[in-house]
Scaffold this active site. Sequence first.
Site, PDB file in Angstrom:
ATOM      1  N   LEU A   1     -34.261  71.784   7.116  1.00 28.41           N
ATOM      2  CA  LEU A   1     -33.694  70.684   6.072  1.00 28.41           C
ATOM      3  C   LEU A   1     -34.184  71.519   4.499  1.00 28.41           C
ATOM      4  CD1 LEU A   1     -32.504  68.109   5.814  1.00 28.41           C
ATOM      5  CD2 LEU A   1     -34.866  67.171   5.788  1.00 28.41           C
ATOM      6  N   HIS A   2     -35.358  71.578   4.456  1.00 24.91           N
ATOM      7  CA  HIS A   2     -35.788  72.205   3.078  1.00 24.91           C
ATOM      8  C   HIS A   2     -35.390  71.333   1.834  1.00 24.91           C
ATOM      9  CE1 HIS A   2     -36.827  75.156   5.659  1.00 24.91           C
ATOM     10  NE2 HIS A   2     -35.718  75.827   5.818  1.00 24.91           N
TER      11      HIS A   2
ATOM     12  N   GLY B   1     -30.895  85.500  11.621  1.00 25.65           N
ATOM     13  CA  GLY B   1     -29.690  84.984  12.181  1.00 25.65           C
ATOM     14  C   GLY B   1     -29.696  83.412  12.296  1.00 25.65           C
ATOM     15  N   GLU B   2     -28.754  82.939  12.381  1.00 20.33           N
ATOM     16  CA  GLU B   2     -28.188  81.187  12.530  1.00 20.33           C
ATOM     17  C   GLU B   2     -27.808  81.136  14.069  1.00 20.33           C
ATOM     18  OE1 GLU B   2     -28.742  78.010  11.247  1.00 20.33           O
ATOM     19  OE2 GLU B   2     -27.668  77.807  13.243  1.00 20.33           O
TER      20      GLU B   2
ATOM     21  N   GLU C   1     -35.727  92.299  14.198  1.00 27.47           N
ATOM     22  CA  GLU C   1     -37.179  92.111  14.258  1.00 27.47           C
ATOM     23  C   GLU C   1     -37.417  90.880  15.257  1.00 27.47           C
ATOM     24  OE1 GLU C   1     -38.284  93.675   9.928  1.00 27.47           O
ATOM     25  OE2 GLU C   1     -38.503  91.770  10.508  1.00 27.47           O
TER      26      GLU C   1
ATOM     27  N   CYS D   1     -42.223  83.028   7.989  1.00 28.78           N
ATOM     28  CA  CYS D   1     -40.961  82.560   7.915  1.00 28.78           C
ATOM     29  C   CYS D   1     -40.221  83.013   6.693  1.00 28.78           C
ATOM     30  CB  CYS D   1     -41.080  81.032   7.738  1.00 28.78           C
ATOM     31  SG  CYS D   1     -41.194  80.565   9.460  1.00 28.78           S
TER      32      CYS D   1
ATOM     33  N   CYS E   1     -40.825  84.694  18.206  1.00 29.33           N
ATOM     34  CA  CYS E   1     -39.628  84.247  17.512  1.00 29.33           C
ATOM     35  C   CYS E   1     -38.745  85.212  17.798  1.00 29.33           C
ATOM     36  CB  CYS E   1     -40.220  84.363  16.202  1.00 29.33           C
ATOM     37  SG  CYS E   1     -39.022  83.932  14.871  1.00 29.33           S
TER      38      CYS E   1
ATOM     39  N   CYS F   1     -34.729  83.117   1.474  1.00 23.36           N
ATOM     40  CA  CYS F   1     -34.981  83.750   2.881  1.00 23.36           C
ATOM     41  C   CYS F   1     -34.415  85.246   2.634  1.00 23.36           C
ATOM     42  CB  CYS F   1     -34.127  83.157   3.769  1.00 23.36           C
ATOM     43  SG  CYS F   1     -33.973  84.200   5.475  1.00 23.36           S
TER      44      CYS F   1
ATOM     45  N   CYS G   1     -29.344  81.740   2.516  1.00 21.85           N
ATOM     46  CA  CYS G   1     -30.249  80.778   2.021  1.00 21.85           C
ATOM     47  C   CYS G   1     -31.118  81.349   0.851  1.00 21.85           C
ATOM     48  CB  CYS G   1     -31.069  80.305   3.143  1.00 21.85           C
ATOM     49  SG  CYS G   1     -30.409  79.350   4.250  1.00 21.85           S
TER      50      CYS G   1
ATOM     51  N   CYS H   1     -27.782  87.864   8.724  1.00 21.38           N
ATOM     52  CA  CYS H   1     -27.150  86.424   8.745  1.00 21.38           C
ATOM     53  C   CYS H   1     -26.312  86.166   7.450  1.00 21.38           C
ATOM     54  CB  CYS H   1     -28.562  85.604   8.440  1.00 21.38           C
ATOM     55  SG  CYS H   1     -28.101  83.752   8.578  1.00 21.38           S
TER      56      CYS H   1
HETATM   57  S1  SF4 Z   1     -32.012  83.580   8.734  1.00 24.81           S
HETATM   58 FE1  SF4 Z   1     -31.998  81.168   8.532  1.00 24.81          FE
HETATM   59  S2  SF4 Z   1     -33.061  80.894   6.433  1.00 24.81           S
HETATM   60 FE2  SF4 Z   1     -32.266  82.826   6.562  1.00 24.81          FE
HETATM   61  S3  SF4 Z   1     -30.382  82.927   5.616  1.00 24.81           S
HETATM   62 FE3  SF4 Z   1     -29.928  82.740   7.770  1.00 24.81          FE
HETATM   63  S4  SF4 Z   1     -30.069  80.527   8.273  1.00 24.81           S
HETATM   64 FE4  SF4 Z   1     -30.957  80.893   6.109  1.00 24.81          FE
END
Ligand code: SF4
Length: 371
Positions: free
Chosen positions: A228-229, A173-174, A102, A351, A115, A129, A126, A122
């Site tokens: 950071l969160h 994704g990271e 997406e 987000c 974005c 997410c 987290c 991913c």
């Molecule tokens: S997309 Fe970003 S927030 Fe979601 S699991 Fe992956 S690193 Fe974490």
Amino acid sequence: MTPTPNPAAAPKADLLNLTRSELEAFVVEDLRQPRFRADQLWHWLWSRGVHSFAEMTNLSKDLKAKLATRADIIWPEVDVVRTSRDGTIKLLLRLADGERIETVLIPMGEHYTQCLSTQVGCAMACTFCSTGELGLTRNMTMGEILGQVMVGRAHLAQVGLPTVRNLVFMGMGEPLMNLTELLRSLETLGSAEGISIASRRSTVSSVGIPAALKILGDSGLAVPAISLHAPTQELRERLMPKAARVPLPELMASLDAYPIRPRERVTYEYIMLGGVNDSIAHAKQLVRLLGQRRCKVNLIGYNPPPPQAGVTPPYRAPEQADVLAFEEYLRSKRITTFLRRSMGQDIAAACGQLKLLAGETVGDNRDGNGD
Ligand code: SF4
């Protein structure tokens, strides 16, 4: 006798997946054409957004025929378009191998911010997410990452809206786990006669991987926004167990060493989870962590998955009063703080919500409104 190589049997080059220098090498060495042909092709591919050789009017008929047998221009296919009440547009895209990702177009006054996803799924998992629940399928190529921009721009032009000016690598994704393709993408973005989005208009959002941050910093191609969160190692381990394998002091040391220009600052993203990390005590801990650093903080209210996702949200949205008190406290301590408006929440484009929803199938809600 040595058999003559049959060029038609060689795999076709995916032109969107070649950097400027790789395209030149392809044109000169494989196609046996003069170098200026690479300039013409580059312009058609990235500036004009053309994805058929037939439309490249300044190329000879012979060259167009040769390109058709030796190369492809592959844009992601748009499966679904969803438009939020606030104007945010989510495109569900199908990649050449059938994988789906997406991208989100966010209205920002006179232009759009896009974005971008960098991985299919991913691996970071987290806890807040939706993408993290998918697990990692694979990295995306440069052609696929930037293909999102081409499709996004074409969609906006088609519906008569202003174009994309800023990019955030903040989708699925990271990005730093796909560093090679990320760097190739950033290099291509800034190249003259191409998409031409300057590096100061591209933000790479990451949970923070020190070795990769060092390489990104040395490249000078982007400034990071760090997810950071949590203000302490202990809480970060609960919220982002994989990311928190890098101890907070080590992460902060790598960010202190990040080369930023005099007027730039590192951005810290802080998703506010109701009753978990949104108290004044947490704000005080955050000030202790960031107070002496050149930074800005983006506060983002947690977006529970929409009801059609059919899952029980792991957290609840924060109370508005708690968000405002948190923001006020940071500001009172001279930390530049922004409360990010959550865009596209009704279409699961905000987000932490990017995930292919059960109802999103091919042809579903094309050009429709997601509510
Ligand atoms: S997309 Fe970003 S927030 Fe979601 S699991 Fe992956 S690193 Fe974490």
